[in-house]
Design a protein around this motif. Structure first.
Motif, PDB file in Angstrom:
ATOM      1  N   THR A  95       0.766  -1.157   0.049  1.00  0.00           N
ATOM      2  CA  THR A  95      -0.080  -0.014   0.132  1.00  0.00           C
ATOM      3  C   THR A  95       0.853   1.257  -0.036  1.00  0.00           C
ATOM      4  OG1 THR A  95      -1.723  -1.041   1.169  1.00  0.00           O
ATOM      5  CG2 THR A  95      -1.697   1.219   1.328  1.00  0.00           C
ATOM      6  N   HIS A  96       1.915   1.318   0.729  1.00  0.00           N
ATOM      7  CA  HIS A  96       2.735   2.410   0.955  1.00  0.00           C
ATOM      8  C   HIS A  96       3.612   2.876  -0.641  1.00  0.00           C
ATOM      9  CE1 HIS A  96       1.992   3.052   4.984  1.00  0.00           C
ATOM     10  NE2 HIS A  96       2.245   1.712   5.340  1.00  0.00           N
ATOM     11  N   ARG A  99       1.103   4.269  -3.080  1.00  0.00           N
ATOM     12  CA  ARG A  99       0.766   5.644  -2.812  1.00  0.00           C
ATOM     13  C   ARG A  99       2.125   6.596  -3.064  1.00  0.00           C
ATOM     14  NH1 ARG A  99      -2.574   8.334  -0.178  1.00  0.00           N
ATOM     15  NH2 ARG A  99      -3.611   6.402   0.838  1.00  0.00           N
ATOM     16  N   GLN A 103       2.165   9.475  -5.989  1.00  0.00           N
ATOM     17  CA  GLN A 103       2.547  10.815  -5.803  1.00  0.00           C
ATOM     18  C   GLN A 103       3.553  11.190  -6.715  1.00  0.00           C
ATOM     19  OE1 GLN A 103       3.969  10.431  -1.788  1.00  0.00           O
ATOM     20  NE2 GLN A 103       2.012  10.781  -0.820  1.00  0.00           N
ATOM     21  N   ALA A 225      -6.120   4.561  -8.817  1.00  0.00           N
ATOM     22  CA  ALA A 225      -5.966   4.702  -7.560  1.00  0.00           C
ATOM     23  C   ALA A 225      -6.797   4.017  -6.917  1.00  0.00           C
ATOM     24  CB  ALA A 225      -5.581   6.178  -6.834  1.00  0.00           C
ATOM     25  N   LEU A 230      -6.942   3.066  -3.020  1.00  0.00           N
ATOM     26  CA  LEU A 230      -6.204   4.493  -2.805  1.00  0.00           C
ATOM     27  C   LEU A 230      -7.018   5.659  -3.093  1.00  0.00           C
ATOM     28  CD1 LEU A 230      -2.618   3.730  -3.941  1.00  0.00           C
ATOM     29  CD2 LEU A 230      -3.221   3.879  -1.590  1.00  0.00           C
ATOM     30  N   LEU A 232      -6.682   9.681  -3.670  1.00  0.00           N
ATOM     31  CA  LEU A 232      -5.756  10.552  -4.015  1.00  0.00           C
ATOM     32  C   LEU A 232      -6.212  12.030  -3.615  1.00  0.00           C
ATOM     33  CD1 LEU A 232      -4.786   9.791  -7.794  1.00  0.00           C
ATOM     34  CD2 LEU A 232      -3.787   9.229  -5.684  1.00  0.00           C
TER      35      LEU A 232
END
Length: 236
Positions: A95-96, A99, A103, A225, A230, A232
């Motif tokens: 997950t990190h 992300r 970005q 996402a 996710l 955003l």
């Protein structure tokens, strides 16, 4: 040369690991510009994986600007720019990681869409249409390769090689995002949604409308996402 290829552990992300092996051979000079890669069938046997995995690995190397493919002939190593970005990261995406990827990817892809709308040539539109057709016909694993190609073509259509290099450097992460999203949603549903998003993006670029193209890419990034859970955040 094929003797240096080793089978890949099933716990690894297969296309990325295969691409990394060829990338090292290219970087170390074992494979030189003009050299032809083994056939898909040969690589499939040597690595102990399916031909679909091989196609995804080849797509990644193509996106990174290391090889070119010639229809009906094969894949060949090409001369690369002196400045070339390649991330050597063997971590599986979580997950990190996803992300962090978005970005970086969101501003790059949105700006690339706007520039592509302004600077694209007829050949870029033809290539986008071909990729869209392949995505529609190859709703299965081969559609992933077409999806990667679609974004590579947009980067190329900017006329700015930095976009090609930066987006190519994270192409294996983008591939993992596509795979992850397909594991969470029925294939026919996600193919229909993604094809619609890509078609809207293609039409905005064809219309030479950078504002509309940027908006279409932003919507696509948001959708991509959300398909991997996710959300955003935008500040403008």
């Amino acid at each position: 040369m094929t003797g240096a290829l080793t089978q890949i552990s099933r716990t690894e992300h297969l296309p990325a690991r295969i691409a990394a092996q060829f990338a090292r051979q290219i970087q170390e000079g074992d494979l030189k510009p003009g050299d032809k890669l083994p056939t898909e069938n040969t690589m499939s046997k040597n690595f102990g994986v399916s031909r679909t995995v091989i196609r995804e690995a080849i797509a990644q190397l193509r996106n990174e600007g290391m090889i070119e493919t010639r229809q009906g002939v094969g894949a060949f190593v090409i001369d690369r720019p002196t400045r070339h970005i390649r991330l050597d990261d063997r971590r599986q995406m979580d997950t990190h990681g996803f992300r962090d990827l978005f970005q970086l990817r969101v501003p790059l892809e949105i700006e690339a869409a706007g520039l592509a709308a302004t600077y694209h040539r007829a050949e870029h539109l033809r290539q986008l249409d071909e990729a869209l057709q392949r995505m529609s016909v190859a709703g299965g694993d081969d559609g992933i390769v077409a999806d990667l190609d679609f974004h590579r073509i947009i980067a190329a259509a900017t006329g700015n090689d930095y976009f090609v290099q930066f987006l190519g450097a994270v192409s294996d992460r983008i591939l993992q995002t596509i795979v992850e999203s397909r594991e969470r949603t029925r294939l026919d549903e996600i193919v229909a949604i993604v094809n619609r998003e890509h078609t809207e993006l293609r039409d905005a670029i064809a219309a030479r409308d950078p504002v509309r193209a940027r908006a279409a890419m932003r919507a696509h990034m948001v959708g991509s996402a959300e398909r991997i859970a996710l959300r955003l955040e935008f500040y403008l």
